[in-house]
Scaffold this motif. Sequence first.
Motif, PDB file in Angstrom:
ATOM      1  N   ASP A  48      26.291  36.509 147.699  1.00 39.51           N
ATOM      2  CA  ASP A  48      25.002  36.030 147.222  1.00 39.51           C
ATOM      3  C   ASP A  48      24.705  36.801 145.935  1.00 39.51           C
ATOM      4  O   ASP A  48      24.569  38.028 145.966  1.00 39.51           O
ATOM      5  CB  ASP A  48      23.940  36.306 148.309  1.00 39.51           C
ATOM      6  CG  ASP A  48      22.752  35.397 148.163  1.00 39.51           C
ATOM      7  OD1 ASP A  48      22.726  34.592 147.213  1.00 39.51           O
ATOM      8  OD2 ASP A  48      21.843  35.509 149.010  1.00 39.51           O
ATOM      9  N   ILE A  49      24.635  36.072 144.859  1.00 37.62           N
ATOM     10  CA  ILE A  49      24.420  36.689 143.537  1.00 37.62           C
ATOM     11  C   ILE A  49      22.960  36.408 143.196  1.00 37.62           C
ATOM     12  O   ILE A  49      22.557  35.245 143.095  1.00 37.62           O
ATOM     13  CB  ILE A  49      25.386  36.060 142.518  1.00 37.62           C
ATOM     14  CG1 ILE A  49      26.823  36.326 142.960  1.00 37.62           C
ATOM     15  CG2 ILE A  49      25.124  36.567 141.111  1.00 37.62           C
ATOM     16  CD1 ILE A  49      27.838  35.412 142.316  1.00 37.62           C
ATOM     17  N   VAL A  50      22.168  37.472 143.082  1.00 33.11           N
ATOM     18  CA  VAL A  50      20.714  37.294 143.081  1.00 33.11           C
ATOM     19  C   VAL A  50      20.074  37.890 141.827  1.00 33.11           C
ATOM     20  O   VAL A  50      20.210  39.096 141.556  1.00 33.11           O
ATOM     21  CB  VAL A  50      20.097  37.995 144.330  1.00 33.11           C
ATOM     22  CG1 VAL A  50      18.638  37.601 144.485  1.00 33.11           C
ATOM     23  CG2 VAL A  50      20.855  37.637 145.602  1.00 33.11           C
ATOM     24  N   HIS A  51      19.408  37.034 141.063  1.00 31.42           N
ATOM     25  CA  HIS A  51      18.568  37.453 139.919  1.00 31.42           C
ATOM     26  C   HIS A  51      19.330  38.359 138.936  1.00 31.42           C
ATOM     27  O   HIS A  51      18.801  39.403 138.526  1.00 31.42           O
ATOM     28  CB  HIS A  51      17.320  38.212 140.400  1.00 31.42           C
ATOM     29  CG  HIS A  51      16.430  37.422 141.310  1.00 31.42           C
ATOM     30  ND1 HIS A  51      16.090  36.114 141.076  1.00 31.42           N
ATOM     31  CD2 HIS A  51      15.821  37.772 142.476  1.00 31.42           C
ATOM     32  CE1 HIS A  51      15.304  35.682 142.040  1.00 31.42           C
ATOM     33  NE2 HIS A  51      15.136  36.657 142.915  1.00 31.42           N
ATOM     34  N   ILE A  52      20.536  37.977 138.579  1.00 31.22           N
ATOM     35  CA  ILE A  52      21.319  38.850 137.686  1.00 31.22           C
ATOM     36  C   ILE A  52      20.938  38.610 136.224  1.00 31.22           C
ATOM     37  O   ILE A  52      20.918  37.469 135.746  1.00 31.22           O
ATOM     38  CB  ILE A  52      22.837  38.586 137.858  1.00 31.22           C
ATOM     39  CG1 ILE A  52      23.301  38.964 139.260  1.00 31.22           C
ATOM     40  CG2 ILE A  52      23.641  39.323 136.795  1.00 31.22           C
ATOM     41  CD1 ILE A  52      23.367  40.443 139.523  1.00 31.22           C
ATOM     42  N   THR A  53      20.660  39.708 135.545  1.00 33.46           N
ATOM     43  CA  THR A  53      20.417  39.660 134.099  1.00 33.46           C
ATOM     44  C   THR A  53      21.430  40.573 133.420  1.00 33.46           C
ATOM     45  O   THR A  53      21.683  41.687 133.896  1.00 33.46           O
ATOM     46  CB  THR A  53      18.977  40.127 133.775  1.00 33.46           C
ATOM     47  OG1 THR A  53      18.073  39.163 134.306  1.00 33.46           O
ATOM     48  CG2 THR A  53      18.736  40.264 132.287  1.00 33.46           C
ATOM     49  N   SER A  54      22.032  40.077 132.331  1.00 33.98           N
ATOM     50  CA  SER A  54      22.990  40.903 131.601  1.00 33.98           C
ATOM     51  C   SER A  54      22.636  40.934 130.124  1.00 33.98           C
ATOM     52  O   SER A  54      22.438  39.886 129.494  1.00 33.98           O
ATOM     53  CB  SER A  54      24.411  40.342 131.769  1.00 33.98           C
ATOM     54  OG  SER A  54      25.314  41.081 130.990  1.00 33.98           O
ATOM     55  N   ILE A  55      22.526  42.143 129.588  1.00 30.25           N
ATOM     56  CA  ILE A  55      22.257  42.327 128.156  1.00 30.25           C
ATOM     57  C   ILE A  55      23.433  43.099 127.587  1.00 30.25           C
ATOM     58  O   ILE A  55      23.798  44.150 128.129  1.00 30.25           O
ATOM     59  CB  ILE A  55      20.942  43.115 127.940  1.00 30.25           C
ATOM     60  CG1 ILE A  55      19.776  42.382 128.591  1.00 30.25           C
ATOM     61  CG2 ILE A  55      20.683  43.340 126.456  1.00 30.25           C
ATOM     62  CD1 ILE A  55      18.470  43.152 128.618  1.00 30.25           C
ATOM     63  N   ARG A  56      24.050  42.579 126.537  1.00 33.16           N
ATOM     64  CA  ARG A  56      25.145  43.329 125.904  1.00 33.16           C
ATOM     65  C   ARG A  56      24.799  43.474 124.434  1.00 33.16           C
ATOM     66  O   ARG A  56      24.502  42.483 123.758  1.00 33.16           O
ATOM     67  CB  ARG A  56      26.492  42.616 126.074  1.00 33.16           C
ATOM     68  CG  ARG A  56      26.829  42.415 127.538  1.00 33.16           C
ATOM     69  CD  ARG A  56      28.298  42.263 127.768  1.00 33.16           C
ATOM     70  NE  ARG A  56      28.951  43.550 127.929  1.00 33.16           N
ATOM     71  CZ  ARG A  56      30.239  43.699 128.223  1.00 33.16           C
ATOM     72  NH1 ARG A  56      31.009  42.650 128.348  1.00 33.16           N
ATOM     73  NH2 ARG A  56      30.772  44.895 128.358  1.00 33.16           N
ATOM     74  N   GLY A  57      24.829  44.723 123.963  1.00 35.02           N
ATOM     75  CA  GLY A  57      24.341  44.963 122.610  1.00 35.02           C
ATOM     76  C   GLY A  57      22.855  44.612 122.601  1.00 35.02           C
ATOM     77  O   GLY A  57      22.091  45.020 123.461  1.00 35.02           O
ATOM     78  N   GLU A  58      22.457  43.794 121.642  1.00 34.62           N
ATOM     79  CA  GLU A  58      21.045  43.411 121.496  1.00 34.62           C
ATOM     80  C   GLU A  58      20.737  42.101 122.205  1.00 34.62           C
ATOM     81  O   GLU A  58      19.598  41.659 122.217  1.00 34.62           O
ATOM     82  CB  GLU A  58      20.727  43.206 120.003  1.00 34.62           C
ATOM     83  CG  GLU A  58      20.972  44.405 119.116  1.00 34.62           C
ATOM     84  CD  GLU A  58      19.816  45.371 119.202  1.00 34.62           C
ATOM     85  OE1 GLU A  58      18.744  45.051 118.686  1.00 34.62           O
ATOM     86  OE2 GLU A  58      20.025  46.445 119.834  1.00 34.62           O
ATOM     87  N   ARG A  59      21.780  41.457 122.753  1.00 31.98           N
ATOM     88  CA  ARG A  59      21.613  40.065 123.182  1.00 31.98           C
ATOM     89  C   ARG A  59      21.542  39.953 124.704  1.00 31.98           C
ATOM     90  O   ARG A  59      22.370  40.522 125.409  1.00 31.98           O
ATOM     91  CB  ARG A  59      22.799  39.250 122.649  1.00 31.98           C
ATOM     92  CG  ARG A  59      22.598  37.744 122.690  1.00 31.98           C
ATOM     93  CD  ARG A  59      23.522  37.041 121.706  1.00 31.98           C
ATOM     94  NE  ARG A  59      24.916  37.155 122.079  1.00 31.98           N
ATOM     95  CZ  ARG A  59      25.537  36.323 122.909  1.00 31.98           C
ATOM     96  NH1 ARG A  59      24.881  35.312 123.444  1.00 31.98           N
ATOM     97  NH2 ARG A  59      26.814  36.495 123.195  1.00 31.98           N
ATOM     98  N   THR A  60      20.576  39.174 125.180  1.00 30.44           N
ATOM     99  CA  THR A  60      20.530  38.844 126.608  1.00 30.44           C
ATOM    100  C   THR A  60      21.492  37.676 126.821  1.00 30.44           C
ATOM    101  O   THR A  60      21.290  36.577 126.315  1.00 30.44           O
ATOM    102  CB  THR A  60      19.110  38.418 127.021  1.00 30.44           C
ATOM    103  OG1 THR A  60      18.231  39.510 126.758  1.00 30.44           O
ATOM    104  CG2 THR A  60      19.042  38.071 128.504  1.00 30.44           C
TER     105      THR A  60
END
Length: 224
Positions: A21-33
């Motif tokens: 179950d992959i839940v509410h994942i946010t990924s930011i790399r460098g300056e970018r979401t």
Amino acid sequence: MASNQAVSAHAGAAEQAPLLDIVHITSIRGERTLFSDFNLQVEAGRMYQIEGPNGAGKSSLLRIIAGLLRPQSGEIRYRGELSQHVRSEFLQDLLFIGHKAAVKPELTGLENLAFFAAVQGQPCAQPPFDLLEQVGLVGLEDIPAGNLSAGQQRRIALARLWVSSSRLWILDEPFTSLDVAGIEMLHQRFSQHLAAGGAIILTSHQPLDWASQSLVRIQLEYNW
Ligand SMILES: Nc1ncnc2c1ncn2[C@@H]1O[C@H](COP(=O)(O)OP(=O)(O)OP(=O)(O)O)[C@@H](O)[C@H]1O
């Protein structure tokens, strides 16, 4: 008695929970979401194809799911439990093959397969030579992998799928560099895996020729 019931109730809950179950994942790399609030339930017997333009974050997402990259927020649950709390069971049940060929160039095909088995900590379920035969590399077994073509190196890396007992396969662009026979061979292996109750999350820029009931397509947009 009461504790046995508690154990079996817990086991029952784990059986009913989705594999992942992959839940509410946010990924930011460098300056970018790359993506925010990504959610996905991974069920046994299904293949999930992550699609999207170059740079959308497909590989980043696979690495997050496999626990190789930390998301900014969100969680991964393995059979109902936070993956970091059941790390060793989760890792045992997971096979990740990245987009690079992931073979040791100085080792031959046979040596690479022996190396994979050693890293897994268990003997290969099939002799390495049979495995090389399975992926069509007989005659090339003594050549250092670095001297083989990109597709041949890919076949060595993918040979792990024929001896994997992990239920969850995470594969970044597995079809890259494979010829028609190689693609067909991989399709057959995927079918066996899904029929045996496994699940596959993969990225592929090529459309997959797959029965729609077991394929879930997920589109990642490029977020500026
Ligand atoms: N190690 C890193 N450090 C910082 N940013 C990174 C790193 N690796 C990747 N990125 C950035 O994250 C973004 C998403 O990369 P990612 O490899 O996840 O995309 P992708 O959708 O898999 O692309 P492709 O289709 O080209 O394989 C890109 O803009 C990339 O520059």
